[in-house]
Design an enzyme around this catalytic site. Sequence first.
Site, PDB file in Angstrom:
ATOM      1  N   SER A 126       0.842  -1.200   0.000  1.00 38.38           N
ATOM      2  CA  SER A 126       0.000   0.000   0.000  1.00 38.38           C
ATOM      3  C   SER A 126       0.871   1.241   0.000  1.00 38.38           C
ATOM      4  O   SER A 126       1.950   1.265   0.618  1.00 38.38           O
ATOM      5  CB  SER A 126      -0.863  -0.017   1.263  1.00 38.38           C
ATOM      6  N   TYR A 150      -1.510  -0.680  10.849  1.00 37.52           N
ATOM      7  CA  TYR A 150      -1.791  -1.268   9.530  1.00 37.52           C
ATOM      8  C   TYR A 150      -0.601  -1.047   8.589  1.00 37.52           C
ATOM      9  O   TYR A 150      -0.117  -1.987   7.944  1.00 37.52           O
ATOM     10  CB  TYR A 150      -3.069  -0.653   8.936  1.00 37.52           C
ATOM     11  N   LYS A 154       2.274  -3.723   6.616  1.00 40.38           N
ATOM     12  CA  LYS A 154       2.650  -3.769   5.188  1.00 40.38           C
ATOM     13  C   LYS A 154       4.156  -3.599   5.041  1.00 40.38           C
ATOM     14  O   LYS A 154       4.800  -4.289   4.241  1.00 40.38           O
ATOM     15  CB  LYS A 154       1.907  -2.674   4.414  1.00 40.38           C
TER      16      LYS A 154
HETATM   17  P1  NAD Z   1     -11.132  -6.895   1.400  1.00 45.38           P
HETATM   18  O1  NAD Z   1     -11.346  -6.885   2.861  1.00 45.38           O
HETATM   19  O2  NAD Z   1     -12.292  -6.609   0.519  1.00 45.38           O
HETATM   20  O3  NAD Z   1     -10.491  -8.276   0.945  1.00 45.38           O
HETATM   21  C1  NAD Z   1      -9.649  -9.025   1.774  1.00 45.38           C
HETATM   22  C2  NAD Z   1     -10.135 -10.457   1.738  1.00 45.38           C
HETATM   23  O4  NAD Z   1      -9.269 -11.241   2.579  1.00 45.38           O
HETATM   24  C3  NAD Z   1     -11.554 -10.633   2.270  1.00 45.38           C
HETATM   25  O5  NAD Z   1     -12.296 -11.425   1.363  1.00 45.38           O
HETATM   26  C4  NAD Z   1     -11.370 -11.347   3.604  1.00 45.38           C
HETATM   27  O6  NAD Z   1     -12.474 -12.188   3.897  1.00 45.38           O
HETATM   28  C5  NAD Z   1     -10.092 -12.114   3.355  1.00 45.38           C
HETATM   29  N1  NAD Z   1      -9.328 -12.441   4.558  1.00 45.38           N
HETATM   30  C6  NAD Z   1      -9.042 -11.634   5.605  1.00 45.38           C
HETATM   31  N2  NAD Z   1      -8.325 -12.311   6.521  1.00 45.38           N
HETATM   32  C7  NAD Z   1      -8.132 -13.558   6.038  1.00 45.38           C
HETATM   33  C8  NAD Z   1      -7.460 -14.704   6.516  1.00 45.38           C
HETATM   34  N3  NAD Z   1      -6.849 -14.707   7.702  1.00 45.38           N
HETATM   35  N4  NAD Z   1      -7.445 -15.814   5.753  1.00 45.38           N
HETATM   36  C9  NAD Z   1      -8.091 -15.830   4.549  1.00 45.38           C
HETATM   37  N5  NAD Z   1      -8.751 -14.781   4.053  1.00 45.38           N
HETATM   38  C10 NAD Z   1      -8.764 -13.647   4.785  1.00 45.38           C
HETATM   39  O7  NAD Z   1      -9.929  -5.852   1.111  1.00 45.38           O
HETATM   40  P2  NAD Z   1      -9.394  -5.307  -0.283  1.00 45.38           P
HETATM   41  O8  NAD Z   1      -9.697  -3.858  -0.347  1.00 45.38           O
HETATM   42  O9  NAD Z   1      -9.775  -6.197  -1.397  1.00 45.38           O
HETATM   43  O10 NAD Z   1      -7.832  -5.423  -0.006  1.00 45.38           O
HETATM   44  C11 NAD Z   1      -7.059  -6.530  -0.448  1.00 45.38           C
HETATM   45  C12 NAD Z   1      -5.613  -6.323  -0.038  1.00 45.38           C
HETATM   46  O11 NAD Z   1      -5.129  -5.088  -0.582  1.00 45.38           O
HETATM   47  C13 NAD Z   1      -5.401  -6.214   1.478  1.00 45.38           C
HETATM   48  O12 NAD Z   1      -4.210  -6.892   1.808  1.00 45.38           O
HETATM   49  C14 NAD Z   1      -5.259  -4.733   1.707  1.00 45.38           C
HETATM   50  O13 NAD Z   1      -4.478  -4.445   2.839  1.00 45.38           O
HETATM   51  C15 NAD Z   1      -4.565  -4.299   0.430  1.00 45.38           C
HETATM   52  N6  NAD Z   1      -4.790  -2.882   0.108  1.00 45.38           N
HETATM   53  C16 NAD Z   1      -6.077  -2.408   0.032  1.00 45.38           C
HETATM   54  C17 NAD Z   1      -6.288  -1.068  -0.247  1.00 45.38           C
HETATM   55  C18 NAD Z   1      -7.674  -0.496  -0.255  1.00 45.38           C
HETATM   56  O14 NAD Z   1      -7.825   0.721  -0.068  1.00 45.38           O
HETATM   57  N7  NAD Z   1      -8.721  -1.269  -0.498  1.00 45.38           N
HETATM   58  C19 NAD Z   1      -5.192  -0.224  -0.481  1.00 45.38           C
HETATM   59  C20 NAD Z   1      -3.905  -0.757  -0.430  1.00 45.38           C
HETATM   60  C21 NAD Z   1      -3.716  -2.096  -0.133  1.00 45.38           C
HETATM   61  C1  WQD Z   2      -9.587   9.746   1.087  1.00 47.69           C
HETATM   62  C2  WQD Z   2      -9.828  11.217   1.326  1.00 47.69           C
HETATM   63  C3  WQD Z   2     -10.166  11.753   3.629  1.00 47.69           C
HETATM   64  C4  WQD Z   2     -13.976   9.619   4.079  1.00 47.69           C
HETATM   65  C5  WQD Z   2      -7.002   4.773   3.364  1.00 47.69           C
HETATM   66  C6  WQD Z   2      -5.919   4.097   4.161  1.00 47.69           C
HETATM   67  C7  WQD Z   2      -4.844   3.604   3.266  1.00 47.69           C
HETATM   68  C8  WQD Z   2      -5.393   2.774   2.086  1.00 47.69           C
HETATM   69  C9  WQD Z   2      -6.591   3.388   1.452  1.00 47.69           C
HETATM   70  C10 WQD Z   2      -5.113   0.430   2.416  1.00 47.69           C
HETATM   71  C11 WQD Z   2      -9.096  11.752   2.538  1.00 47.69           C
HETATM   72  C12 WQD Z   2     -11.415  12.043   2.831  1.00 47.69           C
HETATM   73  C13 WQD Z   2     -12.798  10.153   3.573  1.00 47.69           C
HETATM   74  C14 WQD Z   2     -15.032  10.500   4.434  1.00 47.69           C
HETATM   75  C15 WQD Z   2     -13.674  12.361   3.738  1.00 47.69           C
HETATM   76  N1  WQD Z   2      -5.814   1.483   2.504  1.00 47.69           N
HETATM   77  N2  WQD Z   2     -12.654  11.499   3.409  1.00 47.69           N
HETATM   78  N3  WQD Z   2     -14.841  11.845   4.245  1.00 47.69           N
HETATM   79  O1  WQD Z   2      -7.234   7.846   3.965  1.00 47.69           O
HETATM   80  O2  WQD Z   2      -6.298   8.071   1.625  1.00 47.69           O
HETATM   81  O3  WQD Z   2      -6.435   5.861   2.649  1.00 47.69           O
HETATM   82  O4  WQD Z   2      -7.533   3.837   2.421  1.00 47.69           O
HETATM   83  O5  WQD Z   2      -3.935   0.321   2.234  1.00 47.69           O
HETATM   84  O6  WQD Z   2      -3.980   2.877   4.065  1.00 47.69           O
HETATM   85  O7  WQD Z   2      -5.378   5.048   5.076  1.00 47.69           O
HETATM   86  O8  WQD Z   2      -8.510   6.951   1.948  1.00 47.69           O
HETATM   87  O9  WQD Z   2     -10.854   6.950   1.237  1.00 47.69           O
HETATM   88  O10 WQD Z   2     -10.323   7.031   3.706  1.00 47.69           O
HETATM   89  O11 WQD Z   2      -9.854   9.025   2.290  1.00 47.69           O
HETATM   90  O12 WQD Z   2     -13.549  13.585   3.596  1.00 47.69           O
HETATM   91  O13 WQD Z   2     -16.104  10.108   4.935  1.00 47.69           O
HETATM   92  O14 WQD Z   2     -11.224  11.413   1.602  1.00 47.69           O
HETATM   93  O15 WQD Z   2      -9.967  12.725   4.619  1.00 47.69           O
HETATM   94  O16 WQD Z   2      -8.700  13.070   2.248  1.00 47.69           O
HETATM   95  P1  WQD Z   2      -7.077   7.286   2.623  1.00 47.69           P
HETATM   96  P2  WQD Z   2      -9.968   7.409   2.317  1.00 47.69           P
END
Ligand code: NAD
Ligand code: WQD
Length: 338
Positions: A126, A150, A154
């Site tokens: 991330s 978190y 990562k």
């Molecule tokens: P999500 O929660 O929709 O998907 C994660 C999946 O993993 C879910 O289906 C959950 O049931 C499963 N899971 C959780 N713990 C588990 C375990 N112990 N064993 C097996 N399955 C398990 O999240 P997402 O948004 O699809 O994110 C996927 C990956 O990408 C995560 O590792 C997250 O940290 C990373 N990521 C997400 C974002 C974001 O903003 N969505 C940003 C950067 C990185």
């Molecule tokens: C985006 C912008 C908020 C909600 C987070 C995690 C990051 C990554 C992605 C996994 C910001 C603003 C949000 C609301 C708002 N996850 N906001 N009202 O914070 O960039 O990232 O998700 O790796 O680790 O920190 O994403 O969508 O929460 O926020 O004004 O109700 O929207 O302040 O500027 P963020 P976000």
Amino acid sequence: MPNTILVTGGAGYIGSHTVVALIEAGYQPLVLDNFCNSSVEVFQRIEEITGYSVPYIEGDVCDRGDLDAVFHEYDIKAAIHFAGLKAVGESVAEPLRYYRTNVFGSLNLLEAMAAAGVQRFVFSSSATVYGDPDSNPIQEHFPRRAMNPYGQTKLAVEKMLEDLSASDPAWRLACLRYFNPVGAHPSGLIGEDPQGIPNNLMPFIAQVAVGRREYLSVFGGDYPTRDGTGVRDYIHVMDLAEGHVAALKHLEGQAGLLTANLGTGEGVSVLEMLSAFEEACGKRLAHEIVARRPGDVPEYYGDPSLAEAVLGWRATRGVAQMCEDVWRWQSGNPEGYR
Ligand code: NAD
Ligand code: WQD
């Protein structure tokens, strides 16, 4: 099956879209998920989109027995590891659960892979590992400063992958740093389905638009950005999914560790995103500017040129399409998969 790709967390938001992209690229995904944040309904939807019934196993990446059984039963070529927990606030309240799932889960999977002789691995990292950057756009060599548990999980896995690659160059590892994934499959059949009150901007806006929430709280209107609201690099989840396919193809020809940003290179403010969504759904959405959210970074967006040079991949979908696809998903499925 020779082209089987293990997709941990493949029932989740990014995983399910990647499963579709894998099928379209000719791979055979096999999902392992414990469904703690997803629903089996997604497989029905994926079948509607692709015509392919994806095999899945209910299992936990923290359970070595579950993993060994999968590697024993299937001829797996590579793993894409999405399984994990991702809510920043929750990680502050429950750090051990986050370290266990995200760090130990990844370690356990890599050990099971080593035992099975599978050495291709794509990791969901991330942009959160960059913390508050000194400048934008962010390049991969910028310092890493995770700001919450978190982010630390990562970062810990990134370091594990670096050490693993140094110890044995036969590993083929890709560490993909996602910026802000949004959007949904254009069919409107799969999309993001957060449980409870959404933490993230896009699902919150979508729930306001569909009438599940009254108004959007905009966290901070006095940041040093062009309109005072936070700026992020939003990337369409189908672009992200295709980035994983490109990474997998890259690993077919190249050993070692690749760490790459997956973003668009463009910063978009909260108010810009809100107005793009209003355009997509055809209505005005109530919002109120409130205090900043603790721990938020004013502005960050990525430089995606490394991914373009090495993977031949770049994001092609813009903000309007992100909003249109989310609206199609949210309006067709107001309560998500339930
Ligand atoms: P999500 O929660 O929709 O998907 C994660 C999946 O993993 C879910 O289906 C959950 O049931 C499963 N899971 C959780 N713990 C588990 C375990 N112990 N064993 C097996 N399955 C398990 O999240 P997402 O948004 O699809 O994110 C996927 C990956 O990408 C995560 O590792 C997250 O940290 C990373 N990521 C997400 C974002 C974001 O903003 N969505 C940003 C950067 C990185
Ligand atoms: C985006 C912008 C908020 C909600 C987070 C995690 C990051 C990554 C992605 C996994 C910001 C603003 C949000 C609301 C708002 N996850 N906001 N009202 O914070 O960039 O990232 O998700 O790796 O680790 O920190 O994403 O969508 O929460 O926020 O004004 O109700 O929207 O302040 O500027 P963020 P976000």
